[in-house]
Each structure stands twice: as structure tokens, then as C-alpha cells.
Design a protein around this motif. Structure first.
Motif, PDB file in Angstrom:
ATOM      1  N   CYS A  67       1.036  -1.209  -0.107  1.00  0.00           N
ATOM      2  CA  CYS A  67       0.047  -0.027   0.010  1.00  0.00           C
ATOM      3  C   CYS A  67       0.778   1.187   0.086  1.00  0.00           C
ATOM      4  O   CYS A  67       0.516   2.243  -0.701  1.00  0.00           O
ATOM      5  N   ALA A  68       2.064   1.215   0.893  1.00  0.00           N
ATOM      6  CA  ALA A  68       2.889   2.223   0.723  1.00  0.00           C
ATOM      7  C   ALA A  68       3.495   2.834  -0.611  1.00  0.00           C
ATOM      8  O   ALA A  68       3.663   3.812  -0.721  1.00  0.00           O
ATOM      9  N   VAL A  69       3.816   1.558  -1.137  1.00  0.00           N
ATOM     10  CA  VAL A  69       4.425   1.686  -2.592  1.00  0.00           C
ATOM     11  C   VAL A  69       3.290   2.429  -3.486  1.00  0.00           C
ATOM     12  O   VAL A  69       3.729   3.227  -4.276  1.00  0.00           O
ATOM     13  N   SER A  70       2.235   1.904  -3.322  1.00  0.00           N
ATOM     14  CA  SER A  70       0.886   2.601  -4.209  1.00  0.00           C
ATOM     15  C   SER A  70       0.883   3.719  -3.957  1.00  0.00           C
ATOM     16  O   SER A  70       0.525   4.503  -5.108  1.00  0.00           O
ATOM     17  N   ARG A 136       0.162  11.852   1.485  1.00  0.00           N
ATOM     18  CA  ARG A 136       0.888  10.737   1.412  1.00  0.00           C
ATOM     19  C   ARG A 136       1.778  10.628   2.797  1.00  0.00           C
ATOM     20  O   ARG A 136       1.813   9.600   3.120  1.00  0.00           O
ATOM     21  N   ASP A 137       2.441  11.549   3.091  1.00  0.00           N
ATOM     22  CA  ASP A 137       3.168  11.611   4.353  1.00  0.00           C
ATOM     23  C   ASP A 137       2.330  11.209   5.438  1.00  0.00           C
ATOM     24  O   ASP A 137       2.962  10.304   6.294  1.00  0.00           O
ATOM     25  N   GLN A 138       1.078  11.631   5.741  1.00  0.00           N
ATOM     26  CA  GLN A 138       0.334  11.442   6.704  1.00  0.00           C
ATOM     27  C   GLN A 138       0.049   9.859   6.726  1.00  0.00           C
ATOM     28  O   GLN A 138       0.034   9.174   7.498  1.00  0.00           O
ATOM     29  N   GLN A 139      -0.391   9.368   5.561  1.00  0.00           N
ATOM     30  CA  GLN A 139      -0.622   7.873   5.513  1.00  0.00           C
ATOM     31  C   GLN A 139       0.660   7.150   5.738  1.00  0.00           C
ATOM     32  O   GLN A 139       0.409   5.928   6.515  1.00  0.00           O
ATOM     33  N   GLY A 140       1.913   7.616   5.336  1.00  0.00           N
ATOM     34  CA  GLY A 140       3.094   6.720   5.558  1.00  0.00           C
ATOM     35  C   GLY A 140       3.507   7.072   7.056  1.00  0.00           C
ATOM     36  O   GLY A 140       3.699   5.869   7.638  1.00  0.00           O
ATOM     37  N   ASP A 141       2.983   7.885   7.984  1.00  0.00           N
ATOM     38  CA  ASP A 141       3.147   7.746   9.223  1.00  0.00           C
ATOM     39  C   ASP A 141       2.121   6.704  10.012  1.00  0.00           C
ATOM     40  O   ASP A 141       2.707   5.988  10.820  1.00  0.00           O
ATOM     41  N   ASP A 144       3.915   3.242   9.004  1.00  0.00           N
ATOM     42  CA  ASP A 144       5.155   3.064   9.772  1.00  0.00           C
ATOM     43  C   ASP A 144       4.854   2.762  11.151  1.00  0.00           C
ATOM     44  O   ASP A 144       5.216   1.970  11.772  1.00  0.00           O
ATOM     45  N   ALA A 145       3.827   3.358  11.714  1.00  0.00           N
ATOM     46  CA  ALA A 145       3.572   3.277  13.361  1.00  0.00           C
ATOM     47  C   ALA A 145       3.065   1.993  13.407  1.00  0.00           C
ATOM     48  O   ALA A 145       3.307   1.084  14.337  1.00  0.00           O
ATOM     49  N   ILE A 146       2.199   1.523  12.394  1.00  0.00           N
ATOM     50  CA  ILE A 146       1.598   0.075  12.645  1.00  0.00           C
ATOM     51  C   ILE A 146       2.829  -0.938  12.140  1.00  0.00           C
ATOM     52  O   ILE A 146       2.555  -2.142  13.177  1.00  0.00           O
ATOM     53  N   LEU A 147       3.549  -0.887  11.547  1.00  0.00           N
ATOM     54  CA  LEU A 147       4.608  -1.509  11.280  1.00  0.00           C
ATOM     55  C   LEU A 147       5.497  -1.612  12.404  1.00  0.00           C
ATOM     56  O   LEU A 147       6.189  -2.773  12.754  1.00  0.00           O
ATOM     57  N   ARG A 148       5.680  -0.704  13.227  1.00  0.00           N
ATOM     58  CA  ARG A 148       6.510  -0.680  14.503  1.00  0.00           C
ATOM     59  C   ARG A 148       5.651  -1.392  15.858  1.00  0.00           C
ATOM     60  O   ARG A 148       6.163  -1.392  16.792  1.00  0.00           O
ATOM     61  N   LYS A 149       4.578  -1.559  15.534  1.00  0.00           N
ATOM     62  CA  LYS A 149       3.610  -1.952  16.494  1.00  0.00           C
ATOM     63  C   LYS A 149       3.496  -0.861  17.843  1.00  0.00           C
ATOM     64  O   LYS A 149       3.325  -1.129  18.788  1.00  0.00           O
ATOM     65  N   ASP A 150       3.501   0.243  16.997  1.00  0.00           N
ATOM     66  CA  ASP A 150       3.214   1.360  17.887  1.00  0.00           C
ATOM     67  C   ASP A 150       1.679   2.004  17.943  1.00  0.00           C
ATOM     68  O   ASP A 150       1.458   2.910  17.093  1.00  0.00           O
ATOM     69  N   ASP A 156      -2.676   8.363  16.648  1.00  0.00           N
ATOM     70  CA  ASP A 156      -2.406  10.111  16.644  1.00  0.00           C
ATOM     71  C   ASP A 156      -2.170  10.438  15.141  1.00  0.00           C
ATOM     72  O   ASP A 156      -2.608  11.539  15.029  1.00  0.00           O
ATOM     73  N   ALA A 157      -1.326   9.633  14.372  1.00  0.00           N
ATOM     74  CA  ALA A 157      -1.426   9.823  13.024  1.00  0.00           C
ATOM     75  C   ALA A 157      -2.654   9.875  12.368  1.00  0.00           C
ATOM     76  O   ALA A 157      -2.588  10.618  11.523  1.00  0.00           O
TER      77      ALA A 157
END
Length: 200
Positions: A67-70, A136-141, A144-150, A156-157
Motif C-alpha cells: 500500500c505504501a508503494v502504491s 501521502r506523508d500522513q498515510q505513511g506515518d 510506519d506506526a503500525i509496522l512498528r507496533k506503536d 495519533d497519526a
């Protein structure tokens, strides 16, 4: 995910009327309903991203990376349908990553409305490259947070992302009202200078 992942038929970009079709869709948007759905998403999506951060599997992470790549790919072009498809796919992946059937069923019940909200968002905001990059940057955040398990950072993002959309909509409304008033003033001035052109 049912309705949440069933995209509407794309606009016919080869049709001479396609640009007019987009303009007609924008004019037909229900701003109040748009805002109400943002409130709904602030509840459902907030729960989803936090739960996804806690429960996501390796396969879910792979889907989110796709999804991030898309999302990155559609950022540099004005392609409303591709932007809509990428965002719908992101939220489908997020809800799937929650591993929670009840939340997925609840989201599926509102899926058509959530998808329409995403569509309205892009119809109004996708024309600005600066705005596309912010989204894009907000969705990326969020990803990234989900991937970090945060889960806290993911929540917040998500709320920041939806707040930005709401504020951008309010600003657009104000600009559209000013432009409409300016056009009205110009039309009135034209009638005063050319009374013969006034309708009989």
C-alpha cells in the motif's frame, strides 16, 4: 471486507466530458455528510489502526508495504481514481490487520459511506500537489506506526490525517464562497456598465 473494498466504476478518462463529470461530482458533494463521516472515521479508523498495530501479522505488514508503494506512486500524478483505489486498499489492509471480525463487520456496514468519503476527499483535494504530498506523508506515518507496533503513534497519526482533511475542506469552502461572491460582483458590475446586455 465487502463494501469497503468495492471501488466504484472509474471515470472514463477518454471521454471528452470526463473533466466536466469530475466537476459535476464535486458540485454535488454533501459537505455536512462529508464532515459527519469524518467523525465516524475518527472513531472506527482510530480503533482499527491501534488494533492493527497490536495484532498485525507478517502477511499484514507485507500488504501495508505494498500500500505504501502504491500511495507513493500516485502522489506525483493527478489521477483521482488511482488515488481513491490506493487509499481504499490501505484501509482494507488496516482493518484486515486488526484480526477482529466484529470490527471488520462494523466497518463493512459503513463501508460504502467510508469509501464515498474517501472519494469526496480526493475529488476536492487531489488537484493540489502540495496537498497530495501531505496526505501521502500522513498515510505513511500511519503505516510506519503500525509496522512498528506503536498503537499510540498510529492513532495519533490517523487523527492528524483526518483533522487535516477537515481543515482543508473548511478552507476550500471559504475560498469557494469568496470566489462566488467575486463572480457575482463582477456580473453585477458588467450589467451596470452594459445595461443593454441585461435580460429583458
Amino acid at each position: 471486507m465487502g463494501l469497503l473494498t468495492q471501488a466504484k466504476p472509474p471515470l472514463d478518462k477518454t471521454s471528452p466530458g470526463s473533466t466536466r463529470e469530475v466537476a459535476d461530482q464535486i458540485a454535488a458533494l454533501d459537505v455536512d455528510e462529508f464532515k459527519d463521516t469524518l467523525e465516524l472515521r475518527a472513531t472506527l479508523d482510530y480503533m482499527a489502526v491501534k488494533m492493527a498495530a497490536d495484532q498485525r501479522s507478517d502477511a499484514d505488514c507485507d500488504k501495508l508495504r505494498v500500500c505504501a508503494v502504491s500511495i507513493e506512486a500516485v502522489c506525483g500524478v493527478v489521477d483521482i481514481e488511482a488515488a481513491i483505489a490506493s487509499e481504499v486498499a490501505l484501509y482494507a489492509a488496516i482493518y484486515s490487520a486488526t484480526q477482529n471480525d466484529m470490527l471488520c463487520q462494523l466497518a463493512d456496514g459503513f463501508g460504502e459511506r467510508i469509501q464515498e468519503n474517501i472519494r469526496q476527499n480526493r475529488l476536492r483535494l487531489n488537484g493540489s500537489e502540495v496537498t497530495r504530498r501531505i496526505l501521502r506523508d500522513q498515510q505513511g506515518d500511519i503505516i510506519d506506526a503500525i509496522l512498528r507496533k506503536d498503537g499510540v503513534a498510529a492513532g495519533d497519526a490517523l487523527l492528524l490525517h483526518l483533522a487535516f482533511i477537515r481543515e482543508a475542506l473548511v478552507e476550500l469552502e471559504a475560498v469557494e464562497l469568496r470566489l462566488a461572491q467575486i463572480q457575482k460582483n463582477l456580473d453585477n458590475a458588467k450589467l451596470c456598465m452594459d445595461p443593454e446586455g441585461a435580460p429583458s
